[in-house]
Design an enzyme around this catalytic site. Structure first.
Site, mmCIF file in Angstrom:
data_model
loop_
_atom_site.group_PDB
_atom_site.id
_atom_site.type_symbol
_atom_site.label_atom_id
_atom_site.label_comp_id
_atom_site.label_asym_id
_atom_site.label_seq_id
_atom_site.Cartn_x
_atom_site.Cartn_y
_atom_site.Cartn_z
ATOM 1 N N ASP A 47 43.847 48.573 36.365
ATOM 2 C CA ASP A 47 44.679 49.624 37.073
ATOM 3 C C ASP A 47 45.369 48.944 38.401
ATOM 4 O O ASP A 47 45.651 49.855 39.241
ATOM 5 C CB ASP A 47 43.745 50.953 37.299
ATOM 6 C CG ASP A 47 43.224 51.767 36.223
ATOM 7 O OD1 ASP A 47 43.833 51.504 35.250
ATOM 8 O OD2 ASP A 47 42.889 52.782 36.441
ATOM 9 N N CYS A 82 44.427 51.598 29.411
ATOM 10 C CA CYS A 82 43.717 50.351 29.466
ATOM 11 C C CYS A 82 43.210 49.802 28.204
ATOM 12 O O CYS A 82 43.594 48.600 27.825
ATOM 13 C CB CYS A 82 42.145 50.978 30.053
ATOM 14 S SG CYS A 82 42.276 51.478 31.771
ATOM 15 N N ASP A 316 46.077 44.865 33.929
ATOM 16 C CA ASP A 316 46.155 45.766 32.476
ATOM 17 C C ASP A 316 47.500 46.604 32.598
ATOM 18 O O ASP A 316 48.108 46.813 31.693
ATOM 19 C CB ASP A 316 44.915 46.240 31.983
ATOM 20 C CG ASP A 316 44.409 47.362 32.880
ATOM 21 O OD1 ASP A 316 44.741 47.512 33.919
ATOM 22 O OD2 ASP A 316 43.318 47.773 32.619
#
Length: 512
Positions: A47, A82, A316
């Protein structure tokens, strides 16, 4: 008599020539075996945005990786969530090809089907064929280790050392799968803090590995994902820091998809305090990752491996804290959620470069395999190596003219208790009826940089809603210009999108 001597001489010459040839071939084979391929390290945070200042706390990382190599200013995730994003990194495929839709087992996250059809061909499998020694540490996929995903006994192919987190990011009180065995952890900082544990085990791997073969390490700390638990020494840092107030912060999403039109604007003070707190604590957790990078590079240097090691630092996907009055999350099509940091150092890469070439996280495995000497024509992936961009002396290559970002919205069949007035089909709602996701928050976007800095997105909803942005004139995507754009341009972008949404392998790269 003379002819006999000549014959003997010729016979001896043939023997000598044959011996020389055999010796030369043997030497060549031995030398090829002795040529050690470069080591590779991939550090993947969870994140970490780049648009909202997510790299600001990373002073050591920027100096030791970015300044020593290249920083990509246009790096993107194929999807801003994610498990689908990490599945893209492992497989080198767009989500429409690896079929991971969200973070649930039913959404194909670490499912048995994923393990059989996609994970078995992930890039580490190719590295082991090149005799790489491999290490994994930290978060893998959100459903990894769950009963429906095979439990902790499941170790994906391609990994020699496996130290993977069960489930989603945690800093304390978690379970690891250590080479297929369950290992529980508590809340002792010295023994359990996950970012430090990943570092320490990677350092141990470096000490114990064979120096005769190259290594690959993938280090995946939980930072800066919630619950944002900083190491004790960093819990009071950034006390005066708040979420950035510029750009789209606390702005209405008046001309956007219906989900963005729901938040109250301007945000009440109580709603602003929450993203401010999250923003500050996210930065605090990243300081331990910054320490990780420093310690890792010191170890490589002491082992005399630094000059033969590529180090890749990325995330990610991005994140938002108050943009368009959405409190905190990812999942949206805007730059703050889809742009990612990407810094690389290694052999053949000149220092202090900033490259504008567009690259994606689906390119990471192809780049890693390119560095490892794998014949890329034998690999079925959608991405392309960006080694030619950062080290043109080593490879020739071209950059992509446009690319795809896609997302499958998620919602619950029943009403969300936080927001009954909007009915079913929503997810991740806050008490003031601000929801971050919905079933029909399903979109696909084509993004261009080369021939116009544009983004064109279509939603799979009953409105067939479209959003279009000129990011040169409007970098914060404040105005949807779909009704102002020349219809011929919309048609071109639509055709590009159709092509990308059905692409596989070469057809995802060979675009015009």
């Amino acid at each position: 008599m003379a002819s006999s001597r000549v014959g003997q001489w010729r016979s001896s010459a043939r023997v000598v020539s044959t011996c020389l040839l055999v010796t030369l071939l043997t030497c060549t084979l031995r030398c090829s075996e002795c040529v050690k391929l470069s080591n590779i390290i991939l550090i993947l945070t969870d994140d970490q945005d780049v648009e909202m200042g997510g790299m600001t706390p990373m002073k050591k990382t920027k100096e030791l990786i970015g300044d020593a190599g290249v920083t990509f200013s246009n790096a993107f995730a194929a999807t801003p969530l994610c498990c689908p994003s990490r599945s893209s990194i492992l497989s080198g495929k767009y989500p429409h090809n690896h079929l991971v839709r969200n973070n649930s087992i039913s959404g194909n996250c670490s499912s048995v089907t994923w393990q059989k059809d996609v994970e078995s061909l992930a890039f580490p499998v190719y590295l082991t064929k090149m005799r790489y020694q491999t290490f994994y540490g930290g978060k893998y996929l959100n459903q990894y280790g769950s009963k429906d995903a095979g439990g902790v006994a499941h170790v994906p192919p391609g990994w020699d050392q496996w130290h993977a987190l069960v489930g989603n990011s945690q800093y304390y009180n978690y379970t690891l799968s250590v080479n297929g065995k369950e290992e529980k952890h508590g809340d002792n900082y010295e023994k359990d803090y996950l970012t430090d544990l990943v570092l320490n085990r990677s350092l141990h791997f470096l000490e114990e590995r064979s120096p005769n073969y190259p290594f690959f390490m993938m280090l995946c700390p939980p930072s800066p994902h919630s619950p944002w638990t900083a190491a004790p020494q960093y819990q009071k840092t950034f006390s005066d820091v708040k979420a950035p107030r510029d750009g789209s912060f606390n702005k209405p999403g008046k001309d956007k998809h219906w989900l963005l039109r729901q938040p109250v604007n301007p945000m009440p003070n109580s709603s602003i305090d929450y993203p401010d707190d999250a923003f500050r604590r996210r930065w605090q957790t990243l300081l331990s990752v910054d320490d990780m990078v420093e310690q890792l590079i010191k170890k490589l240097d002491s082992l005399k491996e630094l000059d033969n090691t590529y180090i890749i630092y990325t995330s990610d996907h991005g994140y938002h804290t108050g943009q368009f009055s959405l409190p905190i999350d990812k999942r949206q099509l805007y730059e703050f959620d889809i742009r990612i940091p990407l810094l690389v150092r290694g052999p053949g890469i000149k220092a202090k470069q900033t490259l504008q070439s567009p690259v994606m996280n689906i390119d990471l495995p192809m780049t890693i395999l390119d560095i490892a000497g794998v014949n890329l024509s034998t690999v079925n992936m959608d991405g392309q190596s960006f080694l030619p961009q950062m080290a043109p002396s080593l490879r020739n290559g071209t950059e992509r003219p446009f690319f795809l970002v896609e997302y499958t919205g998620e919602g619950y069949a029943s009403e969300d208790p936080s927001c009954p007035k909007l009915g079913p089909g929503l997810a991740h709602c806050f008490p003031d009826c601000v929801c971050e996701d919905a079933f029909n928050n399903t979109y696909a976007c084509v993004r261009t940089l080369k021939d116009g800095n544009l983004q064109y997105c279509e939603f799979a909803d009953n409105e067939s809603f479209v959003e279009v942005y000129n990011l040169t004139a409007d970098p914060h995507q404040l105005e949807n210009i779909v009704k102002k754009v020349d219809p011929s341009l919309l048609q071109i972008m639509n055709q590009r999108l159709i092509k990308l949404q059905s692409c596989m392998g070469d057809s995802c790269r060979n675009l015009k």
